[in-house]
Design a protein around this motif. Structure first.
Motif, short mmCIF file in Angstrom:
data_model
loop_
_atom_site.label_atom_id
_atom_site.label_comp_id
_atom_site.label_asym_id
_atom_site.label_seq_id
_atom_site.Cartn_x
_atom_site.Cartn_y
_atom_site.Cartn_z
N VAL A 128 0.86 -1.18 0.00
CA VAL A 128 0.00 0.00 0.00
C VAL A 128 0.90 1.23 0.00
N LEU A 129 0.64 2.13 -0.95
CA LEU A 129 1.35 3.40 -1.04
C LEU A 129 0.39 4.50 -0.63
N ASP A 130 0.70 5.18 0.47
CA ASP A 130 -0.12 6.27 0.99
C ASP A 130 0.49 7.58 0.50
N VAL A 131 -0.29 8.34 -0.29
CA VAL A 131 0.24 9.56 -0.91
C VAL A 131 -0.26 10.84 -0.22
N ARG A 132 -0.78 10.71 1.01
CA ARG A 132 -1.24 11.89 1.73
C ARG A 132 -0.07 12.67 2.31
N GLU A 133 -0.37 13.86 2.81
CA GLU A 133 0.64 14.72 3.41
C GLU A 133 1.04 14.19 4.79
N ASP A 134 2.15 14.70 5.32
CA ASP A 134 2.70 14.21 6.58
C ASP A 134 1.72 14.28 7.74
N ASP A 135 0.95 15.38 7.85
CA ASP A 135 0.02 15.51 8.97
C ASP A 135 -1.11 14.49 8.86
N GLU A 136 -1.55 14.22 7.65
CA GLU A 136 -2.61 13.22 7.45
C GLU A 136 -2.09 11.83 7.83
N TRP A 137 -0.88 11.52 7.40
CA TRP A 137 -0.25 10.24 7.71
C TRP A 137 -0.11 10.07 9.23
N ALA A 138 0.39 11.10 9.91
CA ALA A 138 0.63 11.02 11.35
C ALA A 138 -0.66 10.77 12.12
N ALA A 139 -1.78 11.32 11.64
CA ALA A 139 -3.06 11.17 12.34
C ALA A 139 -3.58 9.73 12.29
N GLY A 140 -3.30 9.03 11.21
CA GLY A 140 -3.75 7.65 11.10
C GLY A 140 -3.41 7.09 9.74
N HIS A 141 -2.81 5.89 9.73
CA HIS A 141 -2.43 5.25 8.48
C HIS A 141 -2.47 3.73 8.63
N ILE A 142 -2.32 3.06 7.52
CA ILE A 142 -2.29 1.61 7.49
C ILE A 142 -0.91 1.15 7.93
N ASP A 143 -0.86 0.29 8.94
CA ASP A 143 0.40 -0.22 9.43
C ASP A 143 1.13 -0.95 8.30
N GLY A 144 2.38 -0.58 8.07
CA GLY A 144 3.18 -1.22 7.04
C GLY A 144 3.10 -0.55 5.67
N ALA A 145 2.25 0.46 5.52
CA ALA A 145 2.15 1.17 4.24
C ALA A 145 3.42 1.98 3.98
N LEU A 146 3.70 2.21 2.71
CA LEU A 146 4.76 3.12 2.32
C LEU A 146 4.16 4.52 2.28
N HIS A 147 4.90 5.51 2.76
CA HIS A 147 4.38 6.88 2.75
C HIS A 147 5.26 7.76 1.88
N ILE A 148 4.70 8.19 0.77
CA ILE A 148 5.36 9.16 -0.10
C ILE A 148 4.28 10.16 -0.52
#
Length: 108
Positions: free
Chosen positions: A18-38
């Motif tokens: 899973v590639l999460d393309v949201r901004e840093d604040d969105e990611w920090a608030a909640g994301h899928i464990d193990g996702a890539l964040h770019i």
């Protein structure tokens, strides 16, 4: 972009990339464990960080940014699928999330 491959958030299989393309604040608030964040704007510069041989499930808050990233990735030779409804649909489906600060995860 209507012809892009997509999968409902509730049906994303376990163990996929899973590639999460949201901004840093969105990611920090909640994301899928193990996702890539770019974040979306960094994908072209950081594309080498993506696994070239795996199908990528791309997610954002509601599905718009991820659809644009899926289109770009496909144009550049990647196998990418949009997660329809994004993290909002993921949360609505009761799928697990984590937050960076240990608080209850949520979607911004």
């Amino acid at each position: 972009m209507a012809d892009l491959p997509s999968v409902p958030a509730a049906l994303v299989p376990a163990g996929v990339v899973v590639l999460d393309v949201r901004e840093d604040d969105e990611w920090a608030a909640g994301h899928i464990d193990g996702a890539l964040h770019i974040p979306m704007g960094q994908v072209p510069q950081r594309v080498q960080e993506l696994p070239a041989d795996d199908e990528l499930h791309v997610i954002c808050r509601s599905g718009g940014r991820s659809a644009r990233v899926v289109a770009w990735l496909q144009e550049n030779g990647y196998d990418a699928v949009n997660v329809a409804g994004g993290m909002g649909a993921w949360a609505d489906a009761g799928r697990p999330m984590v937050a960076d600060d240990g608080r209850e995860p949520g979607v911004l």
